[in-house]
Design a protein around this motif. Structure first.
Motif, PDB file in Angstrom:
ATOM      1  N   HIS A   1       7.032  76.613  36.322  1.00 23.08           N
ATOM      2  CA  HIS A   1       6.774  75.220  35.974  1.00 23.08           C
ATOM      3  C   HIS A   1       8.023  74.351  36.105  1.00 23.08           C
ATOM      4  O   HIS A   1       8.065  73.238  35.588  1.00 23.08           O
ATOM      5  CB  HIS A   1       6.219  75.112  34.548  1.00 23.08           C
ATOM      6  N   GLY A   2       9.037  74.869  36.789  1.00 21.74           N
ATOM      7  CA  GLY A   2      10.175  74.030  37.118  1.00 21.74           C
ATOM      8  C   GLY A   2      11.329  74.072  36.144  1.00 21.74           C
ATOM      9  O   GLY A   2      12.336  73.397  36.371  1.00 21.74           O
ATOM     10  N   HIS A   3      11.221  74.855  35.052  1.00 21.02           N
ATOM     11  CA  HIS A   3      12.276  74.846  34.040  1.00 21.02           C
ATOM     12  C   HIS A   3      12.544  76.248  33.499  1.00 21.02           C
ATOM     13  O   HIS A   3      11.679  77.123  33.534  1.00 21.02           O
ATOM     14  CB  HIS A   3      11.908  73.923  32.884  1.00 21.02           C
ATOM     15  N   GLY A   4      13.747  76.421  32.972  1.00 19.72           N
ATOM     16  CA  GLY A   4      14.130  77.655  32.324  1.00 19.72           C
ATOM     17  C   GLY A   4      15.368  77.402  31.492  1.00 19.72           C
ATOM     18  O   GLY A   4      15.958  76.319  31.527  1.00 19.72           O
ATOM     19  N   VAL A   5      15.790  78.414  30.732  1.00 14.19           N
ATOM     20  CA  VAL A   5      16.969  78.270  29.883  1.00 14.19           C
ATOM     21  C   VAL A   5      17.585  79.645  29.655  1.00 14.19           C
ATOM     22  O   VAL A   5      16.878  80.657  29.630  1.00 14.19           O
ATOM     23  CB  VAL A   5      16.608  77.601  28.537  1.00 14.19           C
ATOM     24  N   PHE A   6      18.910  79.691  29.512  1.00 11.71           N
ATOM     25  CA  PHE A   6      19.621  80.925  29.201  1.00 11.71           C
ATOM     26  C   PHE A   6      19.616  81.168  27.697  1.00 11.71           C
ATOM     27  O   PHE A   6      19.582  80.226  26.892  1.00 11.71           O
ATOM     28  CB  PHE A   6      21.073  80.836  29.665  1.00 11.71           C
ATOM     29  N   SER A   7      19.722  82.443  27.321  1.00 11.96           N
ATOM     30  CA  SER A   7      19.973  82.780  25.922  1.00 11.96           C
ATOM     31  C   SER A   7      21.391  82.354  25.567  1.00 11.96           C
ATOM     32  O   SER A   7      22.229  82.099  26.443  1.00 11.96           O
ATOM     33  CB  SER A   7      19.789  84.284  25.698  1.00 11.96           C
TER      34      SER A   7
ATOM     35  N   PHE B   1      17.541  85.195  30.731  1.00 14.99           N
ATOM     36  CA  PHE B   1      17.071  83.910  31.229  1.00 14.99           C
ATOM     37  C   PHE B   1      15.580  83.835  30.952  1.00 14.99           C
ATOM     38  O   PHE B   1      14.834  84.784  31.222  1.00 14.99           O
ATOM     39  CB  PHE B   1      17.341  83.762  32.730  1.00 14.99           C
ATOM     40  N   PHE B   2      15.143  82.702  30.385  1.00 14.86           N
ATOM     41  CA  PHE B   2      13.734  82.497  30.037  1.00 14.86           C
ATOM     42  C   PHE B   2      13.130  81.463  30.988  1.00 14.86           C
ATOM     43  O   PHE B   2      13.649  80.351  31.113  1.00 14.86           O
ATOM     44  CB  PHE B   2      13.615  82.003  28.591  1.00 14.86           C
ATOM     45  N   SER B   3      12.046  81.824  31.642  1.00 18.98           N
ATOM     46  CA  SER B   3      11.406  80.937  32.616  1.00 18.98           C
ATOM     47  C   SER B   3      10.021  80.514  32.135  1.00 18.98           C
ATOM     48  O   SER B   3       9.257  81.334  31.626  1.00 18.98           O
ATOM     49  CB  SER B   3      11.283  81.636  33.982  1.00 18.98           C
ATOM     50  N   ALA B   4       9.720  79.228  32.280  1.00 15.81           N
ATOM     51  CA  ALA B   4       8.399  78.701  31.921  1.00 15.81           C
ATOM     52  C   ALA B   4       7.442  78.942  33.078  1.00 15.81           C
ATOM     53  O   ALA B   4       7.706  78.531  34.213  1.00 15.81           O
ATOM     54  CB  ALA B   4       8.500  77.212  31.617  1.00 15.81           C
ATOM     55  N   GLU B   5       6.300  79.605  32.795  1.00 16.74           N
ATOM     56  CA  GLU B   5       5.395  80.039  33.859  1.00 16.74           C
ATOM     57  C   GLU B   5       3.936  79.779  33.503  1.00 16.74           C
ATOM     58  O   GLU B   5       3.571  79.693  32.333  1.00 16.74           O
ATOM     59  CB  GLU B   5       5.572  81.552  34.115  1.00 16.74           C
ATOM     60  N   ASN B   6       3.131  79.719  34.540  1.00 14.95           N
ATOM     61  CA  ASN B   6       1.684  79.610  34.396  1.00 14.95           C
ATOM     62  C   ASN B   6       1.028  80.898  34.866  1.00 14.95           C
ATOM     63  O   ASN B   6       1.250  81.333  35.998  1.00 14.95           O
ATOM     64  CB  ASN B   6       1.172  78.433  35.246  1.00 14.95           C
ATOM     65  N   ASP B   7       0.255  81.549  33.996  1.00 19.09           N
ATOM     66  CA  ASP B   7      -0.642  82.631  34.397  1.00 19.09           C
ATOM     67  C   ASP B   7      -1.940  81.953  34.803  1.00 19.09           C
ATOM     68  O   ASP B   7      -2.779  81.633  33.964  1.00 19.09           O
ATOM     69  CB  ASP B   7      -0.847  83.591  33.232  1.00 19.09           C
ATOM     70  N   TYR B   8      -2.086  81.699  36.106  1.00 20.82           N
ATOM     71  CA  TYR B   8      -3.194  80.835  36.527  1.00 20.82           C
ATOM     72  C   TYR B   8      -4.538  81.548  36.564  1.00 20.82           C
ATOM     73  O   TYR B   8      -5.575  80.898  36.591  1.00 20.82           O
ATOM     74  CB  TYR B   8      -2.895  80.144  37.863  1.00 20.82           C
TER      75      TYR B   8
END
Length: 371
Positions: free
Chosen positions: A114-120, A126-133
């Motif tokens: 979904h275009g975004h993520g963040v490090f711990s 690394f955490f990634s925002a995702e769609n289980d479509y």
């Protein structure tokens, strides 16, 4: 975790090709000079990730195999991740000193980013925002940085369409904006569930994925999608929203703190129609006391006081969407989708960066400062 072979072959071929032409750093980055990073498009729709200095001169430009979106910087400032725009499936891991991609991530089968993520906080995950479509549910992917970026797990986002994701100053609380809109790659960016949209702001523990709190807007604003936000050291969350109908002109900027209700902020009346129900990006100034919320469809960047939620200023920037902390204090960097970058402060107003580089690129939705 198996990937569909045709996707894997095409992904590896594309990233290998782009690695061969990856942009070298124009000059070495000494680690002390502030830089700004943003996805962009050059002539001929060549997508890339660029870094520029305070004058708007190029530090490096890295070609991307598709349109980029958000950028996450590692705590040590040595690495960043540029994530594909929804519904893209790639993410580039970039050595910031060299301006080169060292790894490429691909979303697992049945997922897209979904275009975004963040490090711990320690930079190990690394955490990634995702769609289980297939299931139409939000997922937070977990990648082990020191283990060659191996995917080691995932967590629920406790909603639909997790978009922006940030870490609070406590070092373990993840904030996630669930946009609430179901999409599917076969339908592009079409919204498939407007009749049952469910947007929410979620706080979760990054260590075990447990839900700490979840907030929604009032029922009459269910078509208001929370998508992007910024946080400061005090735990203030400044939220940018997009309303999925033209029948109303509700507030599209809000503030939140854990344990409190979401506080909607009002634009001056003449602007409510100008912004066309769309907030594109949000960024805190370096001091955290002001923040910017961009409204690209109205060619405006709005500036607000964080503590009070008071509207301060609207800055005219043609297709202005990317915003980031500036050099310090209340300075803010504002990028244009029609070329150009501006440095704004309350004392000096908006000053265009003179460098040829920033005036030769169409800048995408987001920007971020590397201190």
């Amino acid at each position: 975790m198996r990937l569909m072979e045709i996707n894997r072959r095409s992904f590896l071929a594309a990233t290998a090709a782009f690695s061969l032409v990856a942009g070298k750093a124009v000059r070495a980055h000494p680690g002390k000079e502030p830089l700004w990073l943003a996805a962009n498009a050059a002539a001929g729709r060549q997508y890339g990730l660029g870094a520029f200095d305070r004058n708007g001169d190029q530090v490096f430009e890295l070609p991307l195999p598709g349109r980029g979106h958000g950028i996450a910087i590692a705590p040590d400032g040595q690495t960043c991740v540029a994530v594909a725009r929804r519904p893209g499936t790639f993410a580039a891991i970039i050595d910031l000193a060299q301006g080169e991609a060292t790894h490429w991530l691909e979303a697992p089968e049945g997922r897209h980013f979904h275009g975004h993520g963040v490090f711990s906080a320690d930079g190990q995950r690394f955490f990634s925002a995702e769609n289980d479509y297939a299931e139409a549910v939000g997922i937070i992917g977990i990648w082990a940085v020191e283990d060659n970026w191996r995917r080691v797990g995932e967590m629920s986002s406790y909603g639909i369409e997790p978009h922006d994701i940030r870490l609070l100053a406590d070092g373990h609380t993840l904030v996630v904006a669930n946009g609430g809109i179901i999409t599917h790659p076969e339908s592009g960016r079409a919204r498939l569930n407007l009749e049952r949209m469910d947007s929410s702001l979620v706080y979760m523990d990054s260590r075990d994925g447990s839900l700490l709190g979840q907030w929604r807007l009032p029922a009459e604003l269910r078509l208001l999608s929370m998508r992007h936000f910024a946080v400061n050291a005090n735990g203030d969350v400044a939220i940018g929203m997009q309303h999925q109908s033209d029948d109303q002109t509700p507030p599209i900027v809000a503030l939140h703190r854990f344990g409190q209700e979401i506080r909607l902020l009002e634009l001056p009346a003449p602007m409510t129609k100008t912004v066309r129900n769309y907030c594109g990006s949000v960024a805190m100034a370096a001091d955290g006391r002001t923040f910017a919320a961009s409204c690209p469809q109205g060619s405006l960047v709005t500036v607000w006081e964080t503590a009070s939620g008071r509207f301060l200023k609207a800055v005219s920037v043609a297709d202005g969407c990317g915003v980031a902390a500036g050099l310090g204090g209340d300075d803010l960097i504002m990028t244009s989708g029609r070329r150009g970058v501006w440095d704004w402060s309350a004392a000096g107003g908006a000053q265009a960066l003179p460098g040829a580089y920033v005036n030769e690129r169409n800048w995408d939705n987001h920007a971020i400062r590397l201190a």
